[in-house]
Design a protein around this motif. Structure first.
Motif, PDB file in Angstrom:
ATOM      1  N   PRO A  38      15.047   7.672  -3.953  1.00 55.40           N
ATOM      2  CA  PRO A  38      16.145   8.224  -3.145  1.00 55.40           C
ATOM      3  C   PRO A  38      16.450   7.314  -1.958  1.00 55.40           C
ATOM      4  O   PRO A  38      15.905   7.497  -0.857  1.00 55.40           O
ATOM      5  N   VAL A  39      17.314   6.357  -2.174  1.00 54.79           N
ATOM      6  CA  VAL A  39      17.568   5.327  -1.165  1.00 54.79           C
ATOM      7  C   VAL A  39      17.959   5.905   0.195  1.00 54.79           C
ATOM      8  O   VAL A  39      17.394   5.496   1.221  1.00 54.79           O
ATOM      9  N   PRO A  40      18.916   6.851   0.284  1.00 54.05           N
ATOM     10  CA  PRO A  40      19.277   7.366   1.606  1.00 54.05           C
ATOM     11  C   PRO A  40      18.087   7.980   2.349  1.00 54.05           C
ATOM     12  O   PRO A  40      17.933   7.780   3.564  1.00 54.05           O
ATOM     13  N   LEU A  41      17.240   8.715   1.632  1.00 51.53           N
ATOM     14  CA  LEU A  41      16.088   9.355   2.271  1.00 51.53           C
ATOM     15  C   LEU A  41      15.080   8.315   2.747  1.00 51.53           C
ATOM     16  O   LEU A  41      14.470   8.476   3.812  1.00 51.53           O
ATOM     17  N   ILE A  42      14.895   7.278   1.967  1.00 53.04           N
ATOM     18  CA  ILE A  42      13.966   6.211   2.370  1.00 53.04           C
ATOM     19  C   ILE A  42      14.477   5.499   3.621  1.00 53.04           C
ATOM     20  O   ILE A  42      13.702   5.207   4.542  1.00 53.04           O
ATOM     21  N   ILE A  43      15.794   5.242   3.671  1.00 52.87           N
ATOM     22  CA  ILE A  43      16.386   4.626   4.858  1.00 52.87           C
ATOM     23  C   ILE A  43      16.196   5.548   6.063  1.00 52.87           C
ATOM     24  O   ILE A  43      15.855   5.112   7.168  1.00 52.87           O
ATOM     25  N   GLY A  44      16.398   6.862   5.859  1.00 57.19           N
ATOM     26  CA  GLY A  44      16.209   7.827   6.938  1.00 57.19           C
ATOM     27  C   GLY A  44      14.766   7.894   7.401  1.00 57.19           C
ATOM     28  O   GLY A  44      14.493   8.034   8.606  1.00 57.19           O
ATOM     29  N   GLN A  98       0.811  -1.220   0.000  1.00 55.39           N
ATOM     30  CA  GLN A  98       0.000   0.000   0.000  1.00 55.39           C
ATOM     31  C   GLN A  98       0.842   1.267   0.000  1.00 55.39           C
ATOM     32  O   GLN A  98       0.331   2.351  -0.271  1.00 55.39           O
ATOM     33  N   LEU A  99       2.132   1.160   0.308  1.00 53.28           N
ATOM     34  CA  LEU A  99       2.980   2.318   0.526  1.00 53.28           C
ATOM     35  C   LEU A  99       3.669   2.752  -0.766  1.00 53.28           C
ATOM     36  O   LEU A  99       4.424   1.994  -1.367  1.00 53.28           O
ATOM     37  N   ILE A 100       3.416   3.989  -1.175  1.00 57.35           N
ATOM     38  CA  ILE A 100       4.035   4.568  -2.364  1.00 57.35           C
ATOM     39  C   ILE A 100       4.917   5.725  -1.912  1.00 57.35           C
ATOM     40  O   ILE A 100       4.430   6.673  -1.298  1.00 57.35           O
ATOM     41  N   PHE A 101       6.212   5.646  -2.184  1.00 55.26           N
ATOM     42  CA  PHE A 101       7.112   6.721  -1.781  1.00 55.26           C
ATOM     43  C   PHE A 101       6.935   7.946  -2.676  1.00 55.26           C
ATOM     44  O   PHE A 101       6.789   7.831  -3.898  1.00 55.26           O
ATOM     45  N   THR A 102       6.931   9.118  -2.044  1.00 55.86           N
ATOM     46  CA  THR A 102       6.799  10.398  -2.751  1.00 55.86           C
ATOM     47  C   THR A 102       7.860  11.350  -2.187  1.00 55.86           C
ATOM     48  O   THR A 102       8.624  10.985  -1.292  1.00 55.86           O
ATOM     49  N   SER A 103       7.864  12.578  -2.673  1.00 61.64           N
ATOM     50  CA  SER A 103       8.790  13.572  -2.137  1.00 61.64           C
ATOM     51  C   SER A 103       8.281  14.167  -0.832  1.00 61.64           C
ATOM     52  O   SER A 103       9.014  14.901  -0.161  1.00 61.64           O
ATOM     53  N   GLY A 104       7.061  13.886  -0.456  1.00 60.11           N
ATOM     54  CA  GLY A 104       6.477  14.410   0.769  1.00 60.11           C
ATOM     55  C   GLY A 104       4.963  14.376   0.697  1.00 60.11           C
ATOM     56  O   GLY A 104       4.376  13.880  -0.275  1.00 60.11           O
ATOM     57  N   ALA A 105       4.323  14.921   1.724  1.00 59.30           N
ATOM     58  CA  ALA A 105       2.862  14.887   1.786  1.00 59.30           C
ATOM     59  C   ALA A 105       2.215  15.719   0.693  1.00 59.30           C
ATOM     60  O   ALA A 105       1.130  15.386   0.214  1.00 59.30           O
ATOM     61  N   THR A 106       2.859  16.816   0.278  1.00 63.81           N
ATOM     62  CA  THR A 106       2.276  17.647  -0.773  1.00 63.81           C
ATOM     63  C   THR A 106       2.121  16.856  -2.065  1.00 63.81           C
ATOM     64  O   THR A 106       1.048  16.882  -2.699  1.00 63.81           O
ATOM     65  N   GLU A 107       3.159  16.148  -2.465  1.00 66.58           N
ATOM     66  CA  GLU A 107       3.052  15.331  -3.673  1.00 66.58           C
ATOM     67  C   GLU A 107       2.045  14.202  -3.477  1.00 66.58           C
ATOM     68  O   GLU A 107       1.255  13.893  -4.380  1.00 66.58           O
ATOM     69  N   ALA A 108       2.052  13.593  -2.300  1.00 61.39           N
ATOM     70  CA  ALA A 108       1.098  12.522  -2.015  1.00 61.39           C
ATOM     71  C   ALA A 108      -0.335  13.033  -2.111  1.00 61.39           C
ATOM     72  O   ALA A 108      -1.222  12.354  -2.656  1.00 61.39           O
ATOM     73  N   ASN A 109      -0.585  14.234  -1.581  1.00 61.35           N
ATOM     74  CA  ASN A 109      -1.918  14.835  -1.680  1.00 61.35           C
ATOM     75  C   ASN A 109      -2.331  15.019  -3.134  1.00 61.35           C
ATOM     76  O   ASN A 109      -3.471  14.740  -3.520  1.00 61.35           O
ATOM     77  N   ASN A 110      -1.407  15.526  -3.935  1.00 63.16           N
ATOM     78  CA  ASN A 110      -1.710  15.763  -5.344  1.00 63.16           C
ATOM     79  C   ASN A 110      -2.010  14.473  -6.091  1.00 63.16           C
ATOM     80  O   ASN A 110      -2.948  14.420  -6.897  1.00 63.16           O
TER      81      ASN A 110
END
Length: 393
Positions: free
Chosen positions: A254-260, A76-88
């Motif tokens: 962005p692997v490092p950001l996903i790990i973070g 169910q989880l889709i990685f985005t750049s943040g909530a703003t992109e997820a909202n869009n």
């Protein structure tokens, strides 16, 4: 030459009380990300060699860790750049997909007090022919579910109500909203960026079909977030290019950001109860100290149905511009959303505050690093500034 932190910081940093705008990246998060910037630099979509396979395995493990914290499945989880992109993606993608299936644009419902990351996509959909209804909150900032029931029509496709408001911190009765939407066959989206990591969180219990979140609101890195999307929902992509993230968010992950993000989610879960109690105690201490010095102080939002780290107050009878200018070097806070473009808070005005009152308001938000000393100094600084402004007037 790139600017250094020393070049832009003031000699004595102000007390940090703007943690709802963003949070500092936790040292454990920085450590977890470190090897993925240089040593393990593979592209998770390049699975013909070890570097790519290692990156792909790390992303999958992080996806499962975050999903576990959210009580949803990894699929169910889709990685985005943040909530703003997820909202869009959720709002534009789903509304357009349903409109295509039905042959015409339908009806969408949200609240006047939503974040611009919800309101602006809705305005775009309105330009495309969708009907938009924006419900007003009650004076305490909460949605009356009966208003939602009355607003739903036969062609209502989607409802969007954020779980916790980014300015006044009120926590909406989302499970009740979800039950109404489910009974009427309407999709529910919620921006939960301000809530995840700060209050007990169970995506299944909330009952929404889409949930949007950002890592930087819980001591994770900026530039990474996610959309939780229930299986079976139709969503049109907003961009095309590589098929990543079920084709809804193409591009190299962005692997490092996903790990973070995964590390931040685990840290938030590990100390949630104790941190919440401590922050709530400090928040209440801040309110009591300010109220004692300024008895006419007004609290914005419900007194108890709110985030533990949020305090939003209106200081009547002072100039908002002078208030914020005087506090700038002493207390890092805001008058509203970081995305408000300098305008008076539309959230506070939706509660019935005047433009002048909205401008003379402070959003004070605490974080992991907030101490008793910070609170005492903030009380002293704010009360002193308000006293000076009132006597000058």
């Amino acid at each position: 030459m790139l600017p250094s932190p020393e070049a832009v910081l003031t000699p004595s940093a102000p007390i940090a009380l703007d943690h709802q705008a963003t949070t500092p990246c936790h040292e454990d998060v920085v450590t977890a990300m470190e090897p993925w910037w240089s040593e393990q630099w593979g592209n998770p979509s390049s699975r013909q060699h070890r570097l790519g396979l290692t990156a792909a395995a790390a992303v999958q493990m992080a996806r499962e860790q975050i999903s576990d914290c959210l009580s949803c499945s990894a699929e169910q989880l889709i990685f985005t750049s943040g909530a703003t992109e997820a909202n869009n993606i959720a709002l534009l993608g789903h509304a357009r997909a349903i409109a295509r299936e039905r042959g015409q644009p339908g009806h969408l419902i949200s609240m006047v007090s939503e974040h611009h990351a919800v309101l602006d996509p809705l305005r775009q959909l309105q330009r495309e022919g969708f009907r938009i209804t924006l419900l007003s909150p009650e004076p305490d900032g909460l949605l009356d579910p009966k208003k939602l029931e009355a607003a739903i029509t036969e062609d209502t496709q989607l409802v969007s109500v954020m779980l916790a408001n980014n300015e006044i911190g009120v926590i909406q009765p989302l499970p009740e909203v979800a039950a109404i939407c489910r009974d009427r066959g309407v999709t529910l989206h919620s921006d939960v960026a301000q809530a995840f990591g700060h209050i007990p969180f169970d995506s299944k219990g909330l009952g929404a079909d889409f949930l949007s979140l950002s890592a930087h609101k819980l001591n994770g890195p900026k530039g990474i977030g996610a959309l939780i999307c229930n299986p079976g929902l139709t969503v049109e992509p907003l961009q095309w290019g590589g098929g990543q993230e079920r084709g809804l968010r193409p591009g190299t992950l962005p692997v490092p950001l996903i790990i973070g993000f995964a590390k931040a989610a685990e840290l938030a879960r590990s100390d949630l109860a104790s941190r919440r109690r401590r922050i709530e105690r400090l928040r209440n201490r801040l309110w009591e100290g300010l109220k004692q010095g300024q008895p006419s102080l007004l609290l914005n939002g419900h007194a108890t149905a709110r985030l533990p780290h949020n305090l939003n107050i209106t200081i009547a009878g002072v100039s908002g511009s002078k208030l914020h200018r005087a506090l700038r070097s002493q207390v890092a806070c805001s008058s509203g959303s970081a995305c408000s473009r300098g305008e008076p808070s539309h959230v506070l005005m939706a509660l019935g505050r005047s433009r002048q009152e909205a401008e003379a308001s402070l959003r004070l938000s605490l974080g992991r690093s907030t101490s008793d000393g910070d609170i005492d100094r903030a009380i002293q600084a704010i009360n002193k500034v308000v006293h000076q402004l009132r006597h000058k007037a």
